[in-house]
Design a protein around this motif. Structure first.
Motif, PDB file in Angstrom:
ATOM      1  N   ASP A   1       1.868   1.102   1.909  1.00  0.00           N
ATOM      2  CA  ASP A   1       3.321   1.160   1.867  1.00  0.00           C
ATOM      3  C   ASP A   1       3.851   0.247   2.961  1.00  0.00           C
TER       4      ASP A   1
ATOM      5  N   CYS B   1      -2.569   2.062  -2.349  1.00  0.00           N
ATOM      6  CA  CYS B   1      -1.739   0.894  -2.045  1.00  0.00           C
ATOM      7  C   CYS B   1      -1.024   1.111  -0.714  1.00  0.00           C
TER       8      CYS B   1
ATOM      9  N   LYS C   1      -2.905  -3.904  -9.477  1.00  0.00           N
ATOM     10  CA  LYS C   1      -3.677  -3.964  -8.231  1.00  0.00           C
ATOM     11  C   LYS C   1      -4.590  -5.173  -8.293  1.00  0.00           C
TER      12      LYS C   1
ATOM     13  N   VAL D   1      -4.081  -5.993  -2.549  1.00  0.00           N
ATOM     14  CA  VAL D   1      -4.931  -5.267  -1.605  1.00  0.00           C
ATOM     15  C   VAL D   1      -5.956  -6.191  -0.956  1.00  0.00           C
TER      16      VAL D   1
ATOM     17  N   ARG E   1       5.714   5.320 -10.711  1.00  0.00           N
ATOM     18  CA  ARG E   1       5.076   4.706  -9.553  1.00  0.00           C
ATOM     19  C   ARG E   1       5.988   4.785  -8.332  1.00  0.00           C
TER      20      ARG E   1
ATOM     21  N   ARG F   1       1.019   5.342  -4.680  1.00  0.00           N
ATOM     22  CA  ARG F   1       0.680   4.983  -6.073  1.00  0.00           C
ATOM     23  C   ARG F   1       1.711   3.953  -6.529  1.00  0.00           C
ATOM     24  N   ASN F   2       1.569   2.741  -6.079  1.00  0.00           N
ATOM     25  CA  ASN F   2       2.541   1.703  -6.393  1.00  0.00           C
ATOM     26  C   ASN F   2       2.207   0.993  -7.701  1.00  0.00           C
TER      27      ASN F   2
ATOM     28  N   ASP G   1       6.695   2.856  -5.745  1.00  0.00           N
ATOM     29  CA  ASP G   1       7.584   1.760  -5.364  1.00  0.00           C
ATOM     30  C   ASP G   1       8.742   1.600  -6.337  1.00  0.00           C
TER      31      ASP G   1
ATOM     32  N   CYS H   1       0.468  -3.880  -6.338  1.00  0.00           N
ATOM     33  CA  CYS H   1      -0.444  -3.433  -5.282  1.00  0.00           C
ATOM     34  C   CYS H   1      -1.437  -4.533  -4.900  1.00  0.00           C
TER      35      CYS H   1
END
Length: 213
Positions: free
Chosen positions: A55, A53, A140, A84, A180, A78-79, A182, A82
């Motif tokens: 940042d 993910c 995600k 994408v 996670r 590792r959020n 975030d 996410c």
């Protein structure tokens, strides 16, 4: 249920997370008891919990719809949340996309077998189970899907707090969520802290005042 179908002449096939992986399904997705062929798991699944993910630098006064479009620092995390660009992912796809395509492929084989003189398992009546991962951590998803769910149309619960006199054993501290990147940066109190409203809106409008550096 799939075992019952299989034992009664059906072609049965599993795609994705139908049975919970691991000990709950004897580390085999209950194959061969429930399924005619080994269950399918998408190759991109191995990256599901990897740091893939982007940042983001956080600024004041970011609108909800603009948040994910600004200032990528290109540091992968590792959020929990996410969005994408699918083509930038390690396999240029996501597990649920692969599973949907594989399900279509199997249905196509079944359809073609009906027109073929050859006798094979695809000619049998069939039971196809497709277990998509989402909604599940990490959240995600292709970022272009955001347009389908305008954040100003989403209403959050009015009371995010735990009830008075609630036994602690009845409260889920969401350890997997708190691990996670975030969410860790929010320094939410454990175990009864709650996510701020702007975080619940898929972490848009986050600003420097929310995150603890």
């Amino acid at each position: 249920m799939p075992q019952y179908f299989k034992e009664n002449g059906y072609f049965t096939y599993s795609i994705g997370k139908v049975f919970h992986p691991g000990k709950a399904s004897n580390f085999s997705d209950d194959y061969p008891y429930s399924w005619s062929l080994p269950p399918y798991h998408p190759p991109s699944e191995i990256y599901e919990n990897k740091p893939t993910c982007s940042d983001y630098n956080l600024e004041e006064n970011i609108t909800k719809n603009d948040f994910f479009e600004i200032n990528s620092t290109n540091h992968l995390k590792r959020n929990a949340i996410c969005p994408v660009d699918v083509h930038t992912q390690p396999t240029k796809t996501l597990p649920d996309i692969e599973m949907a395509k594989h399900a279509i492929k199997i249905l196509s084989k079944i359809s073609k077998s009906r027109k073929s003189p050859e006798n094979n398992m695809y000619k049998k009546p069939f039971f196809l189970a497709v277990g998509f991962h989402k909604p599940h951590l990490p959240l995600k998803y292709p970022k272009n899907y955001k347009r389908y769910y305008p954040l100003d149309k989403i209403i959050l619960p009015s009371n995010p707090y735990y009830p008075a006199n609630l036994p602690e054993v009845a409260w889920n501290p969401w350890l997997s969520l708190q691990s996670r990147d975030d969410i860790k940066r929010l320094n939410i109190s454990f175990p009864f802290g709650y996510l701020p409203n702007d975080v619940q809106y898929s972490i848009p409008t986050l600003s420097k005042r929310v995150f603890s550096e």
